[in-house]
Design a protein around this motif. Structure first.
Motif, PDB file in Angstrom:
ATOM      1  N   SER A 291      25.350  22.993 -48.289  1.00 32.19           N
ATOM      2  CA  SER A 291      25.844  21.711 -47.782  1.00 32.19           C
ATOM      3  C   SER A 291      27.320  21.514 -48.102  1.00 32.19           C
ATOM      4  O   SER A 291      28.100  21.059 -47.254  1.00 32.19           O
TER       5      SER A 291
ATOM      6  N   ARG B   6      36.235  11.638 -50.458  1.00 31.38           N
ATOM      7  CA  ARG B   6      34.788  11.744 -50.671  1.00 31.38           C
ATOM      8  C   ARG B   6      34.411  11.720 -52.157  1.00 31.38           C
ATOM      9  O   ARG B   6      33.268  11.440 -52.496  1.00 31.38           O
TER      10      ARG B   6
ATOM     11  N   ALA C  29      22.643  15.093 -48.370  1.00 29.07           N
ATOM     12  CA  ALA C  29      22.024  14.126 -47.461  1.00 29.07           C
ATOM     13  C   ALA C  29      22.582  14.278 -46.046  1.00 29.07           C
ATOM     14  O   ALA C  29      21.844  14.197 -45.053  1.00 29.07           O
ATOM     15  N   GLN C  30      23.880  14.522 -45.944  1.00 29.09           N
ATOM     16  CA  GLN C  30      24.524  14.623 -44.632  1.00 29.09           C
ATOM     17  C   GLN C  30      24.062  15.854 -43.861  1.00 29.09           C
ATOM     18  O   GLN C  30      23.908  15.813 -42.637  1.00 29.09           O
TER      19      GLN C  30
ATOM     20  N   GLY D 147      27.379  12.987 -57.520  1.00 26.01           N
ATOM     21  CA  GLY D 147      27.341  12.010 -56.430  1.00 26.01           C
ATOM     22  C   GLY D 147      27.862  12.610 -55.136  1.00 26.01           C
ATOM     23  O   GLY D 147      27.253  12.443 -54.063  1.00 26.01           O
ATOM     24  N   PHE D 148      28.976  13.302 -55.225  1.00 20.31           N
ATOM     25  CA  PHE D 148      29.545  13.969 -54.049  1.00 20.31           C
ATOM     26  C   PHE D 148      28.564  14.989 -53.477  1.00 20.31           C
ATOM     27  O   PHE D 148      28.355  15.056 -52.255  1.00 20.31           O
ATOM     28  N   GLN D 149      27.934  15.773 -54.354  1.00 19.33           N
ATOM     29  CA  GLN D 149      26.998  16.802 -53.888  1.00 19.33           C
ATOM     30  C   GLN D 149      25.764  16.177 -53.242  1.00 19.33           C
ATOM     31  O   GLN D 149      25.248  16.689 -52.237  1.00 19.33           O
ATOM     32  N   ARG D 150      25.294  15.055 -53.790  1.00 18.52           N
ATOM     33  CA  ARG D 150      24.143  14.366 -53.179  1.00 18.52           C
ATOM     34  C   ARG D 150      24.485  13.893 -51.772  1.00 18.52           C
ATOM     35  O   ARG D 150      23.673  14.000 -50.846  1.00 18.52           O
ATOM     36  N   ASN D 151      25.695  13.368 -51.607  1.00 17.09           N
ATOM     37  CA  ASN D 151      26.115  12.891 -50.288  1.00 17.09           C
ATOM     38  C   ASN D 151      26.186  14.040 -49.283  1.00 17.09           C
ATOM     39  O   ASN D 151      25.771  13.900 -48.125  1.00 17.09           O
ATOM     40  N   CYS D 152      26.724  15.175 -49.731  1.00 19.09           N
ATOM     41  CA  CYS D 152      26.796  16.345 -48.847  1.00 19.09           C
ATOM     42  C   CYS D 152      25.401  16.820 -48.459  1.00 19.09           C
ATOM     43  O   CYS D 152      25.129  17.131 -47.289  1.00 19.09           O
TER      44      CYS D 152
END
Length: 653
Positions: A266, A287, A248-249, A241-246
């Protein structure tokens, strides 16, 4: 091992982070820069085993004489270049990495099943893509290197940490291995064993400085990068989840068709963006998912900080490089003198198995090439369980009045029904010896006149040998070890037959007269799955015997019972096929007829011991799908002779 995809990222996305170097050239420069200092490479031995095992044949149980030659060639290449090697082996599996260890064991179990399906279908060795390293190779290699005059150590903690620490503390030329963690540690240069060309000593060198330049990070940020990408301590699935957010950002900034590359870039960008913040680590925790254990992150970061180093991502007060000394005080066994003796031997690579058991009350074993579908042969973990329980009795006593009050060991062993959800709790079992189970203190420290006999008798008792101890004591250590294991297997495996005994014995006697080159060129018509299973079962027995030998004060010289003196996969396979096809003793001992009396003598010892324990060994020939011409001819003659007698008898009546 290490961080998934990082080495591939380095090689494919930022090639300036790695380049080919000549180790001899680097060694010459090192001599110039540090006069009087011998260029030294510290070797992560566990990461090199696959590279070192160069023999073509592996499925039969290992070509150990060939392997020994391979190790000698490796050493010679570096000695010729004036480079000193120091080998460090994993001495412990830390509990914080147990989850990852279990995943690998279950994954390997699936691969082993595929290998046996291939053997049963094709009757041949799979290609190198299915290569599974022979059982016990780490233990055997450690003693091989010592025998070849090399400096060998077993780690007190995870080997990669001690390798990195040793390299830094001793100003080494570099580290040789294959683990992306060596890109993370702030230590000496890291060289790839997989890319090494031995003839020229050319290999790939990684640069953590260039990696940081590419990712806009500092070297002290790399441990955080490793933790947020997932490593042996923090499973990757906890960070998705954390890696997906990074991703996406920073997608617009770092777009790449390879998803893992995008994740790495990322996450690195995220770290770079918070690095200057005085509360950067709090931003990291914010995060991460609310259920994420921040203590896990702390442990992950600490695992990369070497002695006398600090981390901007950790409060200095949290760093504790003396943790191992504290663990020593909390050792399962209270006899500190014995613990220190065993610990010292462990660090020097002299003992097998007993240190972790004595120290932590834990025993573990990686996968063995065994056929889970063959229910006639139990898994090696179950076959040798009683032998291990006897070893635990020596180490801890057996309960009341013992030298230690904890006669239960946590075992992480693989067998068909075990999914490794938790360790098995295995109790110590007393030995059947006059006077009861000897104490570890007596076996290791007693200098009395009869101590060597006590050590030998105790070792034999670990493997259920009760009546033929004196006969075995008269033999060479290699043959005594072979007979000891064959007696134990005959007692524990109901389907262990006369043909199996003949195969193992004839192979053991003929081995001493075979060179590595002769064994290399030995041709086999087929590969038999049961022979493969038995070969690896025997090898695990050899490792267990080495553990018992360590606990009993070394009645055997360890070097005498190592596989290049006791076992060869192809030679055993040849004898197995011949034995199960009805070959005579003369055919089994072909070109070694002078050893036939020895063969009969050893077989008689095994028979007498089994008979005394009411185990009747029976003939049980198994069709292996191949009959050599000579055996076919002989069997036809025997059948014809019997038929003629039957016909003659019928006519007379």
């Amino acid at each position: 091992m290490g961080i998934k995809g990082l080495l591939g990222f380095v090689q494919n996305t930022c090639p300036d982070t790695c380049h080919m170097v000549n180790l001899q050239t680097l060694a010459n420069r090192h001599k110039t820069s540090y006069p009087g200092c011998i260029p030294t490479i510290v070797v992560d031995a566990m990461g090199c085993l696959r590279k070192w095992y160069t023999p073509h044949d592996w499925i039969h149980g290992g070509q150990w004489k060939e392997y020994l030659c391979s190790l000698q060639d490796f050493i010679d290449a570096f000695q010729t270049a004036g480079i000193r090697l120091v080998f460090i082996f994993d001495g412990v599996i830390e509990e914080k990495k147990r989850e990852e260890w279990v995943k690998r064991r279950l994954r390997d179990k699936t691969e082993i099943s595929k290998i046996f399906n291939f053997i049963k279908t094709r009757k041949q060795q799979p290609d190198r893509s299915m290569f599974f390293i022979p059982s016990g190779i780490a233990t055997f290699t450690r003693f091989a290197l010592k025998n070849l005059g090399q400096e060998v150590f077993c780690s007190h903690v995870e080997a990669d940490y001690e390798v990195a620490s040793y390299g830094l503390a001793h100003n080494c030329l570099g580290i040789l291995g294959e683990d992306s963690d060596y890109l993370i540690f702030n230590t000496v240069p890291y060289f790839s064993i997989n890319k090494l060309i031995l003839d020229t000593l050319v290999t790939l060198m990684y640069s953590r400085e260039n990696l940081c330049r590419h990712l806009n990070l500092h070297i002290c940020d790399l441990p955080l990068l490793a933790c947020l990408l997932g490593n042996d301590i923090i499973p990757e699935h906890m960070l998705r989840g954390f890696q997906r957010n990074c991703t996406a950002q920073y997608r617009s900034q770092y777009s790449h068709p390879n998803q893992r590359t995008q994740v790495i870039q990322s996450v690195a960008n995220f770290i770079s963006s918070i690095r200057s913040s005085p509360h950067g680590i709090n931003e990291v925790k914010r995060r991460l998912p609310t259920w994420f254990d921040s203590l896990l992150l702390q442990k992950g970061l600490e695992s990369y900080v070497l002695p006398h180093q600090t981390s901007p991502w950790l409060p200095t007060r949290l760093l504790d490089h003396g943790a191992y000394a504290k663990e020593t005080d909390a050792c399962v066994c209270p006899d500190k003198e014995i613990v220190q003796i065993v610990l010292d031997d462990h660090f020097k690579g002299d003992n097998v198995m007993i240190c972790n058991v004595l120290f932590n009350g834990v025993a573990d074993c990686s996968n063995t090439l065994e056929d889970d579908d063959d229910r006639e042969i139990p898994g090696q973990a179950l076959v040798y369980k009683l032998a291990r329980q006897h070893i635990y009795a020596i180490l801890f006593g057996t309960g009341a009045g013992s030298m230690c009050s904890f006669p239960v060991v946590k075992e992480w062993y693989i067998y068909p029904e075990n999914q490794l959800l938790q360790p098995d709790l295995v109790e110590a079992v007393p030995l059947s010896v006059p006077g009861g189970t000897p104490s570890l203190r007596d076996l290791l420290l007693d200098g009395g006149a009869n101590i060597q006999m006590l050590r030998f008798h105790t070792l034999m008792a670990c493997f259920q040998v009760e009546f033929c101890k004196e006969e075995l004591n008269m033999l060479e250590h290699s043959l005594a070890a072979t007979c000891c294991l064959l007696i134990y297997l005959a007692l524990k495996v109901n389907t262990f037959s006369l043909e199996d005994i003949d195969a193992f014995l004839s192979h053991a006697l003929c081995l001493g007269r075979k060179s590595a080159e002769q064994l290399k060129h030995l041709q086999l018509p087929i590969v038999d799955s049961r022979a493969v299973h038995l070969a690896f079962l025997y090898l695990r027995g050899l490792v267990t015997l080495m553990g018992a030998n360590s606990a009993c004060g070394y009645p055997f010289n360890m070097m005498d019972i190592l596989p290049w003196n006791t076992f060869d996969g192809k030679l055993f396979h040849q004898k197995y096929l011949l034995s199960h096809e009805g070959s005579s003793v003369g055919e089994l001992m072909k070109d070694n007829e002078t050893l036939i009396p020895n063969f009969k003598k050893l077989k008689n010892i095994i028979f007498e011991e089994c008979a005394a324990q009411k185990r009747t060994l029976k003939s049980q020939k198994r069709s292996c799908g191949h009959l050599p011409v000579t055996v076919k001819k002989r069997q036809k003659i025997q059948t014809w002779s019997i038929d003629q007698k039957q016909v003659t008898t019928a006519r007379n009546h």
